[in-house]
Design an enzyme around this catalytic site. Structure first.
Site, PDB file in Angstrom:
ATOM      1  N   GLU A 131       0.858   1.669   8.121  1.00 48.80           N
ATOM      2  CA  GLU A 131       1.278   2.438   6.946  1.00 48.80           C
ATOM      3  C   GLU A 131       1.818   3.815   7.359  1.00 48.80           C
ATOM      4  O   GLU A 131       2.786   4.302   6.794  1.00 48.80           O
ATOM      5  CB  GLU A 131       0.112   2.548   5.944  1.00 48.80           C
ATOM      6  CG  GLU A 131      -0.101   1.203   5.234  1.00 48.80           C
ATOM      7  CD  GLU A 131      -1.474   0.981   4.632  1.00 48.80           C
ATOM      8  OE1 GLU A 131      -2.208   1.959   4.389  1.00 48.80           O
ATOM      9  OE2 GLU A 131      -1.833  -0.202   4.397  1.00 48.80           O
ATOM     10  N   HIS A 184       0.830  -1.212   0.000  1.00 51.29           N
ATOM     11  CA  HIS A 184       0.000   0.000   0.000  1.00 51.29           C
ATOM     12  C   HIS A 184       0.864   1.262   0.000  1.00 51.29           C
ATOM     13  O   HIS A 184       0.550   2.238  -0.680  1.00 51.29           O
ATOM     14  CB  HIS A 184      -0.935   0.010   1.218  1.00 51.29           C
ATOM     15  CG  HIS A 184      -2.111  -0.902   1.066  1.00 51.29           C
ATOM     16  ND1 HIS A 184      -2.857  -1.347   2.132  1.00 51.29           N
ATOM     17  CD2 HIS A 184      -2.688  -1.460  -0.032  1.00 51.29           C
ATOM     18  CE1 HIS A 184      -3.831  -2.125   1.688  1.00 51.29           C
ATOM     19  NE2 HIS A 184      -3.745  -2.219   0.383  1.00 51.29           N
ATOM     20  N   TYR A 233      -9.477   4.601   2.536  1.00 52.01           N
ATOM     21  CA  TYR A 233     -10.107   3.441   3.201  1.00 52.01           C
ATOM     22  C   TYR A 233     -11.634   3.475   3.226  1.00 52.01           C
ATOM     23  O   TYR A 233     -12.270   2.455   2.959  1.00 52.01           O
ATOM     24  CB  TYR A 233      -9.501   3.226   4.596  1.00 52.01           C
ATOM     25  CG  TYR A 233      -8.192   2.467   4.498  1.00 52.01           C
ATOM     26  CD1 TYR A 233      -8.156   1.079   4.565  1.00 52.01           C
ATOM     27  CD2 TYR A 233      -6.995   3.136   4.263  1.00 52.01           C
ATOM     28  CE1 TYR A 233      -6.965   0.385   4.418  1.00 52.01           C
ATOM     29  CE2 TYR A 233      -5.793   2.454   4.116  1.00 52.01           C
ATOM     30  CZ  TYR A 233      -5.787   1.079   4.198  1.00 52.01           C
ATOM     31  OH  TYR A 233      -4.614   0.387   4.041  1.00 52.01           O
TER      32      TYR A 233
END
Ligand code: HEM
Length: 142
Positions: A135, A83, A93
């Site tokens: 992330e 990602h 998201y």
């Protein structure tokens, strides 16, 4: 915060049907995602032909291990790394989540009761929060 027992129960109970229709659900999800949020299309420019199978597999693995999320650790790391490479951001998201829930409704029809949709909504955003947090850490090292 853990998923509620009710959510775990519903996700486990519906995991086989989600898995059975996994490819149809994720194919439909991408149709909805790209129609409603065309800005997400370019993120997938290097995506392999089987991208929707990978997502279906991830969802199925998640569903199967919903009450034992530790075993998903390795998978989470792989997804988070990919990602970040493809510049997926926190704001993407909800776009994927809403598209996925719509796709589950389209494919499962009457079987997608409000309880089922709400359980998968909670489960999706729970996993999303784990991915977003990892992330963020990876982006911070760049
Ligand atoms: C809980 C939510 C999500 C799950 C379970 C998930 C799952 C996955 C998986 C399994 C892969 C393949 C990883 C690999 O190659 O090893 C992947 C890649 C990818 N995902 Fe996600 N994902 C999620 C959210 C998102 C969001 C919100 C976006 C943004 C629109 C996104 C965009 C991508 C892209 C662009 C790739 C890479 C495609 C390529 O290989 O070039 N994903 N995801």
């Amino acid at each position: 915060m853990a998923l509620s027992p009710k959510t775990q129960e519903i996700c486990k109970a519906t995991a086989p049907v989600i898995e059975e229709h996994g490819e149809a659900i994720t194919t439909r999800m991408y149709e909805i995602l790209f129609a409603n949020y065309p800005e997400t299309k370019s993120l997938f420019s290097d995506a392999p032909e089987n991208q929707h199978k990978l997502l279906a597999a991830a969802i199925a693995a998640y569903a199967a291990n919903i009450d034992n999320l530790d075993v998903l650790g390795k998978a989470v790391e792989g997804m988070a790394q990919r990602h970040v490479k493809t510049k997926v951001k926190e704001e993407h998201y909800p776009m994927v989540g809403l598209s996925l829930l719509e796709a589950i409704k389209d494919v499962l029809g009457d079987a997608a009761t409000d309880d089922v949709i709400n359980a998968w909504k909670e489960a999706y955003f729970f996993l999303a929060d784990i991915l977003i947090a990892r992330e963020k850490e990876i982006y911070a090292t760049k």
